[in-house]
Design an enzyme around this catalytic site. Structure first.
Site: not given
Length: 92
Positions: A20, A38
């Site tokens: 990320r 996520n």
């Protein structure tokens, strides 16, 4: 060219490896807005808006940096505008 919105799903070993943060960092180099997060099933979801060329270049950059962790990428086109996207963030 008009912006498009796409929702990408990355599977593989994509959580716990800085995926990320890498997406957010790379997105800063492109004219895109969106977010990455996520998912409980182990995938990473990225919702992003920009021109098709910018989105393709961002996806290529992600593949160059994180390709060893990605097993599969799926993409879904979505209508732009709602909700409005600003900047590029990591969602929790």
């Amino acid at each position: 060219m008009s912006p498009v919105r796409r929702r990408y799903f990355f599977s593989g070993h994509v959580q716990g490896v800085g995926f990320r943060a890498t997406c957010r960092h790379l997105a800063g180099g492109f004219e895109v807005v969106g977010s990455v997060r996520n998912l409980p099933d182990g995938r990473v979801e990225m919702l992003v808006e920009g021109t098709p060329a910018e989105l393709d270049r961002l996806l290529e950059a992600i593949g160059d940096e994180m390709g060893g962790f990605i097993r599969e990428t799926s993409v879904h086109d979505e209508p732009t505008g709602h909700p409005a996207l600003e900047g590029f963030s990591i969602r929790f």
